[in-house]
Scaffold this motif. Structure first.
Motif: not given
Length: 201
Positions: A57, A181, A70, A77-81, A178, A86, A183
């Protein structure tokens, strides 16, 4: 016999210098990781057993400290809540310093579909090009990846970029929404160049 061969090969590959910088991973976070593993993989444990994949990553941050800040708080997490927050097992800084944030025996949430069987390695940077163009960082990344791969008997083809997660034969996801899903970090084209530079055990 295979375990013995793997052990002999691993002993021949030196461990790189690793700076321990653990994020908090108390009992509550482990219990949340186990609950996540039950939902997503049908595994009733937070333990990372028999890893088969290494996922690369980049952080989209400019410093190690920003990355640490972070991962350290246990927030959805802001994406999957979802909880736990993470994290990644390792972070490689721009100067080539390798930091370990989480023990290798614990699952980290870094790649949907593969957390149950993979180590996550983050690289401080904003793009694939940032990492591939930084010789000190890339050299450290290759050393760490080779050591992990040889220590755990992970095949070169299973060293992947986050963007390749869905094509991994180990990809498994029980939550239907997902299953596709992914990135954009470390595309197949980048990883073909990365894998070509890896040394054998």
């Amino acid at each position: 016999m295979l375990a013995l061969i793997t052990s002999v090969l691993a002993a021949a590959v030196p461990q790189p210098t690793i700076v321990q910088k653990p994020i908090p991973f108390p009992r509550a976070r482990k219990e949340q990781m186990a609950a996540y593993a039950r939902r997503h993989y049908g595994i009733d444990s937070y333990r990372l057993r028999d890893p088969k994949v290494i996922v690369q990553h980049y952080t989209v941050t400019s410093t190690f400290q920003q990355t640490y800040n972070t991962f350290a708080p246990n927030r959805p997490d802001p994406e999957l809540k979802e909880l736990p927050g993470t994290c990644a097992h390792y972070v490689i800084d721009r100067d080539g310093t390798i930091y370990q944030l989480v023990p290798r025996s614990i699952m980290c949430r870094h790649t949907v579909g593969l957390n149950y069987t993979s180590f996550g390695i983050e690289h401080v940077g904003m793009s694939d090009g940032d990492v591939m163009g930084n010789q000190r960082q890339l050299a450290a990344s290759l050393r760490l990846t080779r050591w992990l791969r040889c220590r755990y008997g992970i095949e070169t083809k299973n060293v992947i970029g986050h963007n390749e997660n869905r094509s991994s034969p180990f990809h498994k996801e029980n939550v239907e929404r997902l299953r596709t899903q992914t990135h954009g970090d470390f595309t197949r084209a980048t990883m073909q160049r990365y894998r070509a530079r890896m040394l054998d055990c």
